[in-house]
Motif scaffolding. Sequence first.
Motif, PDB file in Angstrom:
ATOM      1  N   SER A   1      -2.712  -3.262  -8.455  1.00 48.01           N
ATOM      2  CA  SER A   1      -4.191  -2.859  -9.258  1.00 48.01           C
ATOM      3  C   SER A   1      -4.692  -3.996  -9.935  1.00 48.01           C
ATOM      4  CB  SER A   1      -4.078  -1.300 -10.107  1.00 48.01           C
ATOM      5  OG  SER A   1      -3.332  -1.682 -10.989  1.00 48.01           O
ATOM      6  N   LYS A   2      -3.627  -4.659 -10.323  1.00 43.38           N
ATOM      7  CA  LYS A   2      -3.654  -5.842 -11.363  1.00 43.38           C
ATOM      8  C   LYS A   2      -4.253  -7.170 -10.481  1.00 43.38           C
ATOM      9  CE  LYS A   2      -2.817  -3.829 -15.252  1.00 43.38           C
ATOM     10  NZ  LYS A   2      -1.039  -3.545 -16.297  1.00 43.38           N
ATOM     11  N   THR A   3      -3.156  -7.000  -8.774  1.00 40.78           N
ATOM     12  CA  THR A   3      -3.328  -8.489  -8.637  1.00 40.78           C
ATOM     13  C   THR A   3      -4.332  -8.555  -8.118  1.00 40.78           C
ATOM     14  OG1 THR A   3      -1.285  -8.094  -9.189  1.00 40.78           O
ATOM     15  CG2 THR A   3      -1.902  -9.697  -6.785  1.00 40.78           C
TER      16      THR A   3
ATOM     17  N   ILE B   1       8.050  -3.375 -13.791  1.00 43.13           N
ATOM     18  CA  ILE B   1       7.248  -3.890 -13.090  1.00 43.13           C
ATOM     19  C   ILE B   1       7.202  -2.321 -12.206  1.00 43.13           C
ATOM     20  CG2 ILE B   1       6.296  -4.949 -11.456  1.00 43.13           C
ATOM     21  CD1 ILE B   1       6.423  -6.379 -13.760  1.00 43.13           C
ATOM     22  N   SER B   2       6.040  -1.690 -12.075  1.00 41.71           N
ATOM     23  CA  SER B   2       5.664  -1.260 -11.597  1.00 41.71           C
ATOM     24  C   SER B   2       4.676  -1.392 -10.325  1.00 41.71           C
ATOM     25  CB  SER B   2       4.529   0.530 -12.183  1.00 41.71           C
ATOM     26  OG  SER B   2       3.768   1.419 -11.049  1.00 41.71           O
ATOM     27  N   ILE B   3       5.186  -0.748  -9.220  1.00 38.17           N
ATOM     28  CA  ILE B   3       4.756  -1.636  -8.127  1.00 38.17           C
ATOM     29  C   ILE B   3       2.493  -0.899  -7.880  1.00 38.17           C
ATOM     30  CG2 ILE B   3       5.368   0.163  -6.439  1.00 38.17           C
ATOM     31  CD1 ILE B   3       5.457  -4.229  -6.060  1.00 38.17           C
ATOM     32  N   LYS B   4       2.844  -0.243  -8.388  1.00 36.83           N
ATOM     33  CA  LYS B   4       1.272   0.303  -8.353  1.00 36.83           C
ATOM     34  C   LYS B   4       0.105  -0.421  -9.575  1.00 36.83           C
ATOM     35  CE  LYS B   4       2.161   4.902  -5.661  1.00 36.83           C
ATOM     36  NZ  LYS B   4       2.720   5.788  -5.581  1.00 36.83           N
TER      37      LYS B   4
ATOM     38  N   PHE C   1       0.814  -1.190   0.170  1.00 37.55           N
ATOM     39  CA  PHE C   1       0.169  -0.321  -0.297  1.00 37.55           C
ATOM     40  C   PHE C   1       0.679   1.446  -0.197  1.00 37.55           C
ATOM     41  CE2 PHE C   1       0.719   1.353   4.683  1.00 37.55           C
ATOM     42  CZ  PHE C   1       1.104  -0.151   5.353  1.00 37.55           C
ATOM     43  N   HIS C   2       0.338   2.100  -0.990  1.00 35.90           N
ATOM     44  CA  HIS C   2       1.013   3.493  -1.247  1.00 35.90           C
ATOM     45  C   HIS C   2       2.851   3.146  -1.155  1.00 35.90           C
ATOM     46  CE1 HIS C   2      -2.549   4.928   0.224  1.00 35.90           C
ATOM     47  NE2 HIS C   2      -2.755   4.643   1.237  1.00 35.90           N
ATOM     48  N   GLY C   3       3.305   2.095  -2.046  1.00 37.97           N
ATOM     49  CA  GLY C   3       4.740   1.504  -2.279  1.00 37.97           C
ATOM     50  C   GLY C   3       4.939   1.382  -1.249  1.00 37.97           C
ATOM     51  N   ASP C   4       4.689   0.568  -0.253  1.00 36.58           N
ATOM     52  CA  ASP C   4       5.345  -0.056   1.043  1.00 36.58           C
ATOM     53  C   ASP C   4       4.600  -1.028   1.389  1.00 36.58           C
ATOM     54  OD1 ASP C   4       6.433   2.386   1.847  1.00 36.58           O
ATOM     55  OD2 ASP C   4       5.632   2.902   3.673  1.00 36.58           O
ATOM     56  N   TYR C   5       5.432  -2.283   1.825  1.00 39.46           N
ATOM     57  CA  TYR C   5       4.782  -3.600   2.268  1.00 39.46           C
ATOM     58  C   TYR C   5       5.070  -3.786   3.245  1.00 39.46           C
ATOM     59  CZ  TYR C   5       7.142  -4.727  -2.677  1.00 39.46           C
ATOM     60  OH  TYR C   5       7.330  -5.064  -4.102  1.00 39.46           O
TER      61      TYR C   5
END
Length: 117
Positions: A112-114, A105-108, A27-31
């Motif tokens: 959104s697709k995962t 890979i863009s994590i955001k 979320f928001h770039g953090d794991y």
Amino acid sequence: MIKLFPALLEKEISFENENCRLRITCFHGDYLITVNQHNDENQLLKTRLFLHFGHRNTRFREIFYEYRNKGINDMADIFRELTFRVFGNENWSNNDRKRKGLTTISIKKFMSKTRIN
């Protein structure tokens, strides 16, 4: 009711010789990695692990080998599974993907697709 972020990975694992549930969210770039122990009625008994860290400048391969070299294989396996889930099998980073001719890979966008797997 607590709102949960979509899970990047959620599954039952053996952690420190206990049956636990692994849940990894982004979320928001953090794991956020949690490993919880539940009873037969699915009630939370104990949180065995809670990790929160950013994805930028995180060297997953180094983290994996550090845990493995210290003999903490449960943690090493979690980081390997997280990394391969995001970057693809045998890719430790976007740089590995670039070297193999794959797109980054863009994590955001990825999140959104995962869906829960």
